[in-house]
Design a protein around this motif. Structure first.
Motif, PDB file in Angstrom:
ATOM      1  N   SER A 100       0.798  -1.235   0.000  1.00  0.00           N
ATOM      2  CA  SER A 100       0.000   0.000   0.000  1.00  0.00           C
ATOM      3  C   SER A 100       0.825   1.278   0.000  1.00  0.00           C
ATOM      4  N   THR A 124       2.232   4.329  -1.927  1.00  0.00           N
ATOM      5  CA  THR A 124       1.760   5.000  -3.131  1.00  0.00           C
ATOM      6  C   THR A 124       2.805   5.972  -3.676  1.00  0.00           C
ATOM      7  N   THR A 166      -6.290  10.013  -6.220  1.00  0.00           N
ATOM      8  CA  THR A 166      -6.027   9.023  -5.183  1.00  0.00           C
ATOM      9  C   THR A 166      -6.092   7.629  -5.792  1.00  0.00           C
ATOM     10  N   ALA A 206      -6.053   3.483  -5.151  1.00  0.00           N
ATOM     11  CA  ALA A 206      -6.363   2.489  -4.130  1.00  0.00           C
ATOM     12  C   ALA A 206      -6.472   1.126  -4.801  1.00  0.00           C
TER      13      ALA A 206
END
Length: 122
Positions: free
Chosen positions: A55, A57, A68, A70
């Motif tokens: 996770s 980024t 964003t 995800a």
């Protein structure tokens, strides 16, 4: 066989939002990094955002604070929420997955989606 299916592109006015999705199928065992790249005619494909299996980024400077990224590991899906869109965000957005292992492979490979057009009008 690994397949990537992208969706969510389209035409939007400046200041608007879009959400891109990329579903990866094909007896997936593990995906390392998932990301989105943008390409405009005559230019190379550039990284927009990426997310690792842990996770972490990474974003292009031009989209920081507006986009964003995800991922949903259970669904083998990566998303890109794009807010405050600008005309310069226009381009074909490609999903990219790196170091993919399936239940039948031992050598990790990288894959690209077919691309989805995003057009931001001024």
């Amino acid at each position: 066989q690994v397949q990537l299916v992208e969706s969510g592109g389209g035409l939007v006015q400046a200041g608007g939002s879009l959400r891109l999705s990329c579903v990866v199928s094909g007896n997936i065992f593990r995906i390392n990094t998932m990301g989105w790249y943008r390409q405009v005619p005559g230019k190379q494909r550039d990284l927009v955002a990426s997310i690792t299996s842990g996770s972490s980024t990474n974003y292009a400077d031009s989209v920081k604070g507006r986009f964003t990224i995800a991922r949903d590991n259970d669904k083998n899906t990566v998303y890109l929420q794009m807010n405050s869109l600008k005309p310069e965000d226009t381009g074909v957005y490609y999903c990219n997955v790196q170091r993919v292992l399936t239940i039948t492979t031992t050598t990790p490979k990288d894959y690209w989606g077919q691309g989805t057009q995003v057009t931001v009008s001024s």
